[in-house]
Design an enzyme around this catalytic site. Structure first.
Site, mmCIF file in Angstrom:
data_model
loop_
_atom_site.group_PDB
_atom_site.id
_atom_site.type_symbol
_atom_site.label_atom_id
_atom_site.label_comp_id
_atom_site.label_asym_id
_atom_site.label_seq_id
_atom_site.Cartn_x
_atom_site.Cartn_y
_atom_site.Cartn_z
ATOM 1 N N ARG A 68 0.819 -1.212 0.000
ATOM 2 C CA ARG A 68 0.000 0.000 0.000
ATOM 3 C C ARG A 68 0.850 1.258 0.000
ATOM 4 O O ARG A 68 0.502 2.249 -0.599
ATOM 5 C CB ARG A 68 -0.900 0.011 1.230
ATOM 6 C CG ARG A 68 -2.113 -0.836 1.034
ATOM 7 C CD ARG A 68 -3.053 -0.626 2.150
ATOM 8 N NE ARG A 68 -2.860 -1.624 3.190
ATOM 9 C CZ ARG A 68 -3.689 -1.811 4.184
ATOM 10 N NH1 ARG A 68 -4.737 -1.046 4.307
ATOM 11 N NH2 ARG A 68 -3.467 -2.746 5.075
ATOM 12 N N SER A 108 -10.667 -18.957 1.988
ATOM 13 C CA SER A 108 -10.657 -19.415 3.388
ATOM 14 C C SER A 108 -11.720 -20.501 3.547
ATOM 15 O O SER A 108 -12.643 -20.576 2.737
ATOM 16 C CB SER A 108 -11.014 -18.224 4.287
ATOM 17 O OG SER A 108 -11.251 -18.642 5.600
ATOM 18 N N LYS A 137 -15.101 -13.035 2.801
ATOM 19 C CA LYS A 137 -14.366 -14.075 2.074
ATOM 20 C C LYS A 137 -15.263 -14.816 1.076
ATOM 21 O O LYS A 137 -14.834 -15.125 -0.035
ATOM 22 C CB LYS A 137 -13.734 -15.072 3.057
ATOM 23 C CG LYS A 137 -12.666 -14.489 3.957
ATOM 24 C CD LYS A 137 -11.533 -13.794 3.215
ATOM 25 C CE LYS A 137 -10.552 -14.702 2.544
ATOM 26 N NZ LYS A 137 -9.449 -13.923 1.893
ATOM 27 N N PRO A 143 -7.683 -22.062 3.328
ATOM 28 C CA PRO A 143 -7.087 -22.519 4.596
ATOM 29 C C PRO A 143 -8.054 -22.381 5.765
ATOM 30 O O PRO A 143 -8.895 -21.485 5.781
ATOM 31 C CB PRO A 143 -5.898 -21.561 4.808
ATOM 32 C CG PRO A 143 -5.786 -20.738 3.568
ATOM 33 C CD PRO A 143 -7.113 -20.776 2.891
HETATM 34 P P1 NDP Z 1 -2.226 -10.364 7.339
HETATM 35 O O1 NDP Z 1 -3.012 -9.270 7.990
HETATM 36 O O2 NDP Z 1 -0.926 -10.690 7.910
HETATM 37 O O3 NDP Z 1 -2.061 -10.035 5.788
HETATM 38 C C1 NDP Z 1 -2.987 -9.290 5.066
HETATM 39 C C2 NDP Z 1 -2.299 -8.684 3.867
HETATM 40 O O4 NDP Z 1 -3.277 -7.968 3.094
HETATM 41 C C3 NDP Z 1 -1.220 -7.687 4.245
HETATM 42 O O5 NDP Z 1 -0.138 -7.840 3.365
HETATM 43 C C4 NDP Z 1 -1.902 -6.346 4.028
HETATM 44 O O6 NDP Z 1 -1.026 -5.312 3.667
HETATM 45 C C5 NDP Z 1 -2.810 -6.657 2.845
HETATM 46 N N1 NDP Z 1 -3.910 -5.702 2.765
HETATM 47 C C6 NDP Z 1 -4.922 -5.541 3.626
HETATM 48 N N2 NDP Z 1 -5.713 -4.533 3.215
HETATM 49 C C7 NDP Z 1 -5.177 -4.070 2.070
HETATM 50 C C8 NDP Z 1 -5.534 -3.016 1.157
HETATM 51 N N3 NDP Z 1 -6.605 -2.237 1.346
HETATM 52 N N4 NDP Z 1 -4.760 -2.835 0.063
HETATM 53 C C9 NDP Z 1 -3.664 -3.600 -0.153
HETATM 54 N N5 NDP Z 1 -3.276 -4.602 0.687
HETATM 55 C C10 NDP Z 1 -4.029 -4.803 1.763
HETATM 56 O O7 NDP Z 1 -3.205 -11.627 7.339
HETATM 57 P P2 NDP Z 1 -2.972 -13.153 6.920
HETATM 58 O O8 NDP Z 1 -1.630 -13.353 6.370
HETATM 59 O O9 NDP Z 1 -3.410 -13.978 8.064
HETATM 60 O O10 NDP Z 1 -4.054 -13.309 5.765
HETATM 61 C C11 NDP Z 1 -3.710 -13.306 4.396
HETATM 62 C C12 NDP Z 1 -4.863 -13.868 3.592
HETATM 63 O O11 NDP Z 1 -5.154 -15.180 4.038
HETATM 64 C C13 NDP Z 1 -6.174 -13.076 3.689
HETATM 65 O O12 NDP Z 1 -6.798 -13.119 2.444
HETATM 66 C C14 NDP Z 1 -6.974 -13.893 4.710
HETATM 67 O O13 NDP Z 1 -8.359 -13.708 4.553
HETATM 68 C C15 NDP Z 1 -6.552 -15.301 4.311
HETATM 69 N N6 NDP Z 1 -6.737 -16.319 5.345
HETATM 70 C C16 NDP Z 1 -6.085 -16.211 6.545
HETATM 71 C C17 NDP Z 1 -6.239 -17.198 7.499
HETATM 72 C C18 NDP Z 1 -5.545 -17.149 8.807
HETATM 73 O O14 NDP Z 1 -5.891 -17.942 9.706
HETATM 74 N N7 NDP Z 1 -4.552 -16.276 9.001
HETATM 75 C C19 NDP Z 1 -7.133 -18.355 7.257
HETATM 76 C C20 NDP Z 1 -7.739 -18.374 5.959
HETATM 77 C C21 NDP Z 1 -7.541 -17.386 5.042
HETATM 78 P P3 NDP Z 1 -0.371 -4.338 4.754
HETATM 79 O O15 NDP Z 1 0.925 -4.985 5.107
HETATM 80 O O16 NDP Z 1 -0.219 -3.045 4.015
HETATM 81 O O17 NDP Z 1 -1.302 -4.242 5.909
#
Ligand code: NDP
Length: 343
Positions: free
Chosen positions: A36, A128, A167, A191
């Site tokens: 971002r 998810s 999701k 996941p």
């Molecule tokens: P994190 O919060 O660590 O990662 C989220 C990522 O999305 C970050 O890189 C963040 O960027 C980016 N992001 C969020 N909003 C925006 C935006 N408006 N524009 C650009 N980038 C954005 O979460 P997770 O790693 O846990 O999750 C990653 C994915 O996995 C998601 O899609 C989540 O729904 C999915 N998921 C997660 C699970 C879990 O248990 N953790 C289970 C199942 C699915 P920034 O660094 O700038 O904030």
């Protein structure tokens, strides 16, 4: 070995994303990471450090999920996109603005960029199990004994389990966009609750919050009989790479090593660490949860439809079609706590 392919990665700075990016770099890919705000170097410094000792290389491009066409330029020349970015938080004020809009519009913006870039042949989407089912009672309501890739969450809404709603809306939109083109193929990873060590120190993922709260004694007086599937973050990263590289990969893939309740999860920690942490003394009875649920942001509807209901997640497709093998939950927990302790 250096790989000539460029992979566009969204959400690569996050908890799951950092492991996926690491794997891609180790395989020699050029990883084109969208962030971002490029000036926030603390969010990706760890990836630059990892890149130094790999054959792969990193590029940083600015793009926000909410900005239309923001991914068009970054997608140019990429052979594939791994779209992981989406907010995973239970701490929000406005579910529509903070969860649903970025998830849904982000998916639209990224997948439309894939179509506009003639070079993109595959999109791997991080969905998810929240897109497979909403409340745990859904399994009983559907009269089924397990959730499979056939199921879509029907019980979440903007006011009830809005993260899960974000999701399922995003994944359905992805399938809709996929049908309207034949240039690239969509492979979806679903996941369950992801655990394990983190490469990033800046993520606010609920995965990391959950473990910190568990160890800090938040559930000391009792943990709910609330079932989740669990999977190791390193296995989730592997699944993304397998989905990317296997030409036969198609459709959705549930990822879960096993399903256990929050209380059973704490018992696994206790077995390894004894009384070192203020772990739950008991399984909280459901009627007590109705009284104290507000302290944990659990609504009466959530408690009624989730606590005490068994769930089963069929993850056999991930093993048979992707060839994924699962890390035992005990090892996942041990590695995660070890890392927290070292910090
Ligand atoms: P994190 O919060 O660590 O990662 C989220 C990522 O999305 C970050 O890189 C963040 O960027 C980016 N992001 C969020 N909003 C925006 C935006 N408006 N524009 C650009 N980038 C954005 O979460 P997770 O790693 O846990 O999750 C990653 C994915 O996995 C998601 O899609 C989540 O729904 C999915 N998921 C997660 C699970 C879990 O248990 N953790 C289970 C199942 C699915 P920034 O660094 O700038 O904030």
């Amino acid at each position: 070995m250096k790989n000539s392919k460029i992979i566009l990665v969204t959400g690569g700075t996050g908890y799951i994303g950092s492991w996926v990016t690491k794997s891609l770099l180790e395989k020699g890919y050029t990883v084109r990471l969208t962030v971002r705000d490029k000036s926030k170097t603390t969010k990706y410094k760890h990836l630059l450090d990892i890149a130094k000792s790999t054959e792969g290389s990193l590029e940083f491009w600015e793009a926000d999920l909410l900005t239309e066409n923001a991914f068009d330029k970054p997608a140019e020349g990429c052979s594939a996109i791994i779209h992981m970015a989406s907010p995973f938080t239970l701490r929000f004020n406005d579910a529509q603005k903070e969860l649903i809009d970025p998830a849904l519009n982000g998916t639209r913006n990224v997948l439309n960029a894939a179509t506009k870039s003639a070079s993109v042949k595959k999109v791997v989407l991080t969905s998810s199990v929240a897109a497979v089912h909403g409340d745990n009672i859904d399994m009983k309501e559907l009269g089924i004994s397990e959730f499979t890739e056939e199921h879509f969450n029907y019980s979440s809404s903007v006011t009830h389990q809005p993260y899960s709603y974000s999701k399922v809306l995003a994944e359905k939109e992805a399938w809709k966009i996929t049908k309207n083109q034949n240039q690239w193929k969509l492979v979806v990873i679903n996941p369950s609750f992801v655990m394990g060590p983190s490469l990033t120190k800046t993520s606010n993922s609920e995965s990391l919050n959950f473990m910190k709260e568990m160890l800090s004694g938040k559930y000391f007086l009792g943990a709910p009989n609330l079932m989740f599937g669990f999977v190791d973050v390193r296995d989730v990263a592997k699944a993304h790479i397998l989905a990317l590289e296997n030409d036969l990969a198609e459709g959705r893939h549930i990822l879960a090593e096993r399903t256990v309740s929050v209380y059973q999860f704490s018992k696994i920690i206790k077995k390894i660490y004894g009384n070192k942490y203020k772990l739950p003394l008991m399984r909280t009875p459901k009627f007590i949860l109705y009284l104290v649920g507000w302290m944990f942001k659990l609504t009466p509807k959530f408690i009624r439809r989730n606590v005490g209901y068994n769930i089963s997640l069929n993850a056999s497709k991930s093993k048979e079609k992707l060839g994924l093998t699962y890390t035992p939950l005990e090892k996942t927990i041990k590695d995660m706590i070890k890392q927290i302790e070292e910090k």
